[in-house]
Design an enzyme around this catalytic site. Structure first.
Site, PDB file in Angstrom:
ATOM      1  N   SER A 260       0.856  -1.195   0.000  1.00  0.00           N
ATOM      2  CA  SER A 260       0.000   0.000   0.000  1.00  0.00           C
ATOM      3  C   SER A 260       0.883   1.232   0.000  1.00  0.00           C
ATOM      4  CB  SER A 260      -0.881   0.006   1.251  1.00  0.00           C
ATOM      5  OG  SER A 260      -1.517   1.258   1.434  1.00  0.00           O
TER       6      SER A 260
ATOM      7  N   TYR B 139      -3.686  -0.840  10.261  1.00  0.00           N
ATOM      8  CA  TYR B 139      -3.538  -1.097   8.824  1.00  0.00           C
ATOM      9  C   TYR B 139      -2.211  -0.546   8.320  1.00  0.00           C
ATOM     10  CZ  TYR B 139      -4.640  -1.159   3.819  1.00  0.00           C
ATOM     11  OH  TYR B 139      -4.618  -1.382   2.456  1.00  0.00           O
TER      12      TYR B 139
END
Length: 242
Positions: free
Chosen positions: A125, A138
């Site tokens: 990410s 996350y």
């Protein structure tokens, strides 16, 4: 003989786009997921369960005698700061996002070492590169995956095994829409306005598409990327350049 690709979380979103593109590129694809799919060879596998991941990989090795590409894509999203992150949520997110990739890579290295060739691609990410608010666990998991790509690349370069991470920005997937829906439900915001605002945050003025990420994954898996390892390949419409 077709090359063998193993892809985790290949039934939806970016994972599904990756499976479809690898099939179109004439790979034999195994999809490890808890959600069934008619794309590729589906194996039900909970990526949070180490033993299930190991068993699934061992089954593929027994059938095919090799694995050429491993794509670690399975993951879940969570929006919360550290105070609002329960231990249970923290452990579940890390079990899927990090432990699942760890288990898959560990089980796959043996045939790749025997072959003296292999490519591992971790779908990470842009949050491996930048911090974002309300994204404690996350964000932390994505930094861990970036580290996993780098250390694996260094440890197995001598075996001609490459490891790289793909770092997507905001991609229009079911996971994205679920996160937006959750935010709108809790805040009362209008989804169309939130969606437009997300697009406006990107220098290119739009969200990325799963197929665009899949193209980068396929390139990194191929011999065209034979001198690329240990890298974090950003595909975020320019978001992290500022």
């Amino acid at each position: 003989m077709k090359a063998i690709a193993v892809i985790s979380g290949g039934s939806k979103g970016i994972g599904l786009a990756i499976v479809k593109l690898f099939l179109a590129a004439d790979y034999k694809v195994y999809n490890l997921d808890i959600c069934s799919s008619e794309q590729g060879e589906y194996i039900h596998c909970d990526m949070s369960e180490f033993a299930q991941v190991k068993a699934a990989i061992e089954k593929i090795i027994a059938l095919e005698k090799r694995i050429d590409v491993l794509v670690c894509n399975a993951g879940i999203h969570m929006s919360a700061n550290i105070e609002n992150t329960s231990l249970e949520d923290f452990e579940r997110l890390f079990a899927i996002n990090v432990k699942g990739a760890y288990a898959a890579i560990q089980a796959t290295l043996a045939p790749m070492k025997t072959q003296q060739k292999g490519s591992i691609v971790i779908v990470c990410s842009d949050q491996a590169l930048v911090g974002k608010s309300n994204s404690f666990a996350y964000n932390l998991s994505k930094h861990a995956l970036a580290s996993m790509a780098k250390t694996t690349a260094l440890d197995y370069a001598g075996d001609n095994i490459r490891a790289n991470a793909v770092c997507p920005g905001t991609i229009e997937t079911p996971l994205y829409h679920s996160a937006i829906d959750s935010y709108c439900a809790s805040s009362g915001a209008d989804k169309a306005q939130v969606h437009a605002a997300e697009a406006a945050l990107q220098p290119l003025g739009r969200l990325g598409q799963p197929e665009e990420v899949a193209q980068l994954v396929l390139f990194l898996a191929s011999d065209k990327a034979s001198f690329i390892t240990g890298s974090l390949q950003v595909i975020d419409g320019g978001y992290t350049t500022g």
